[in-house]
Design a protein around this motif. Structure first.
Motif, mmCIF file in Angstrom:
data_model
loop_
_atom_site.group_PDB
_atom_site.id
_atom_site.type_symbol
_atom_site.label_atom_id
_atom_site.label_comp_id
_atom_site.label_asym_id
_atom_site.label_seq_id
_atom_site.Cartn_x
_atom_site.Cartn_y
_atom_site.Cartn_z
ATOM 1 N N GLY A 188 1.043 -1.618 -0.243
ATOM 2 C CA GLY A 188 0.505 -0.362 0.021
ATOM 3 C C GLY A 188 0.797 1.027 -0.045
ATOM 4 N N PRO A 189 -0.196 2.326 0.056
ATOM 5 C CA PRO A 189 0.905 3.674 0.619
ATOM 6 C C PRO A 189 1.284 4.052 1.348
ATOM 7 C CG PRO A 189 -1.956 3.947 -0.677
ATOM 8 C CD PRO A 189 -1.582 2.919 -0.132
ATOM 9 N N ASN A 206 7.190 10.216 -4.428
ATOM 10 C CA ASN A 206 6.068 9.594 -3.275
ATOM 11 C C ASN A 206 4.715 9.674 -4.249
ATOM 12 O OD1 ASN A 206 4.512 8.488 -1.743
ATOM 13 N ND2 ASN A 206 5.820 8.779 -0.060
ATOM 14 N N PRO A 207 4.260 9.092 -4.778
ATOM 15 C CA PRO A 207 2.708 9.344 -5.852
ATOM 16 C C PRO A 207 1.588 9.723 -4.909
ATOM 17 C CG PRO A 207 3.349 7.251 -4.935
ATOM 18 C CD PRO A 207 4.097 7.594 -4.832
ATOM 19 N N ILE A 208 2.182 10.148 -3.313
ATOM 20 C CA ILE A 208 0.734 10.159 -2.501
ATOM 21 C C ILE A 208 0.585 11.675 -2.210
ATOM 22 C CG2 ILE A 208 1.302 8.192 -0.934
ATOM 23 C CD1 ILE A 208 2.131 9.830 1.518
ATOM 24 N N LEU A 209 1.831 12.735 -2.768
ATOM 25 C CA LEU A 209 2.177 13.920 -2.138
ATOM 26 C C LEU A 209 1.054 14.851 -3.597
ATOM 27 C CD1 LEU A 209 5.725 14.455 -1.482
ATOM 28 C CD2 LEU A 209 4.102 14.169 -0.195
ATOM 29 N N GLN A 210 0.304 15.449 -3.283
ATOM 30 C CA GLN A 210 -0.303 16.573 -3.942
ATOM 31 C C GLN A 210 1.351 18.185 -4.033
ATOM 32 O OE1 GLN A 210 -4.247 18.362 -2.722
ATOM 33 N NE2 GLN A 210 -5.185 16.172 -2.289
ATOM 34 N N THR A 228 -0.226 0.688 14.865
ATOM 35 C CA THR A 228 -0.304 1.507 13.382
ATOM 36 C C THR A 228 -0.755 2.562 13.342
ATOM 37 O OG1 THR A 228 -2.645 -0.227 13.119
ATOM 38 C CG2 THR A 228 -0.199 -0.796 12.408
ATOM 39 N N VAL A 229 -0.043 3.264 12.037
ATOM 40 C CA VAL A 229 -1.363 4.586 12.214
ATOM 41 C C VAL A 229 -1.637 4.881 10.942
ATOM 42 C CG1 VAL A 229 -0.431 7.283 11.797
ATOM 43 C CG2 VAL A 229 0.523 5.645 13.492
ATOM 44 N N THR A 230 -2.811 5.599 10.207
ATOM 45 C CA THR A 230 -3.550 5.699 8.621
ATOM 46 C C THR A 230 -3.657 6.730 8.919
ATOM 47 O OG1 THR A 230 -4.392 3.390 9.254
ATOM 48 C CG2 THR A 230 -5.457 4.665 6.942
ATOM 49 N N VAL A 231 -3.470 7.541 8.212
ATOM 50 C CA VAL A 231 -3.847 9.320 7.690
ATOM 51 C C VAL A 231 -4.388 9.242 6.215
ATOM 52 C CG1 VAL A 231 -2.041 11.333 7.148
ATOM 53 C CG2 VAL A 231 -1.188 9.454 9.137
ATOM 54 N N ALA A 244 1.201 3.153 8.345
ATOM 55 C CA ALA A 244 2.769 3.626 8.598
ATOM 56 C C ALA A 244 2.859 2.546 9.831
ATOM 57 C CB ALA A 244 3.291 4.414 8.769
ATOM 58 N N LYS A 245 3.824 2.234 10.167
ATOM 59 C CA LYS A 245 3.858 1.120 11.700
ATOM 60 C C LYS A 245 5.373 2.539 12.911
ATOM 61 C CE LYS A 245 5.063 -2.537 10.234
ATOM 62 N NZ LYS A 245 5.338 -4.217 9.813
#
Length: 277
Positions: free
Chosen positions: A52-53, A83-87, A222-225, A237-238
């Motif tokens: 995943g991202p 990194n493809p997550i970056l606007q 675990t962290v989900t943003v 991420a962890k």
């Protein structure tokens, strides 16, 4: 008569199952059975998920070398802008930080200058332990250095319009007898999501899961943003915490004066504009 006995037995056993199920739901993990127990984060970098991202990582052309790597020259962080997550606006902000670092100027994380890291950056506090205080209506999470405090309220819904703040509004609940789930919104835009100084918008929404993997040794997080104003997709991420017992929380202060021995001009020290008394 036998049929009636079997029916009563089934009903009683069914009630037992329901009672046991309810009891299991009410169990909560004991993160700190006394004041000597703290939890020490193993890294000031997120641990990427297997799939995943993923969060911002070092630019492959400029590896990040921490002080802990003996025999190698430590470096400052240079973010991977691919990194493809970056606007685009986030990528532009990181490019400016990268330029500063590559020009030989300091770009340390904000906590070096005594500013809160916010959420999810809270899990990147290292060097000194986090103490977890569990109360019936809230959980306090306190990083020993400068006593950075998070309040996690054990309620089922957020306020209608939470006022933006450094650690946002966090609500939580327990799951499976070993996990604290924290949902956070209402974060101000003065914080960054990591130590690369990755900015975020006021839409930032963070879910953390603190799982007591082993009460004697380890806490897994675990962290989900999610932030549709800054990232193209949610990412996770962890972090891992090691249990330590060094005694009750020590008094530790970050800024005892407005000194700037090393020219960290990227952040001024926090300064009160009015007296507390």
């Amino acid at each position: 008569m036998m049929a009636g006995l079997l029916l009563r037995t089934a009903l009683v056993c069914g009630c037992c199952v329901i009672a046991l199920s309810a009891s299991a739901q009410q169990r909560i993990p004991d993160f700190s059975e006394d004041a000597t127990v703290g939890w020490l984060a193993v890294s000031n970098e997120y641990i990427p998920m297997e799939t995943g991202p993923h969060p911002v990582r070092p630019d492959p052309a400029h590896p990040y070398i921490q002080n802990a790597f003996r025999g190698r020259q430590p470096t400052l962080r240079v973010a991977d802008l691919d990194n493809p997550i970056l606007q685009s606006w986030v990528k532009d902000a990181l490019a400016k930080v990268n330029e500063r670092v590559l020009a030989g100027k300091p770009a340390f994380p904000p906590q070096v200058r005594c500013w809160p890291l916010g959420v999810p950056g809270f899990v990147l506090y290292t060097a000194q332990p986090v103490y977890i205080i569990q109360r019936p209506a809230e959980v306090l999470m306190i990083w020993q250095s400068d006593q950075m405090v998070r309040h996690v309220y054990l309620t089922d819904k957020h306020s209608p319009n939470p006022k933006p703040s450094w650690f946002g509004e966090s609500i939580g609940h327990y799951e499976n007898g070993d996990t604290l789930v924290i949902d956070t919104i209402g974060l101000n835009t003065k914080t960054f999501v990591d130590n690369y100084r990755t900015p975020h918008s006021d839409k930032l929404h963070v879910v953390e899961r603190y799982k007591l993997a082993n009460a004697d040794t380890r806490l897994d997080v675990t962290v989900t943003v999610e932030d549709s104003g800054a990232f193209t997709a949610p990412w996770s991420a962890k972090q891992i915490y090691r249990r330590i017992e060094v005694g009750p929380m020590a008094e530790s202060t970050c800024a005892e004066g407005n000194f700037n021995y090393f020219g960290f001009d990227i952040d001024p020290l926090p300064t009160a504009d009015k007296s507390d008394f």
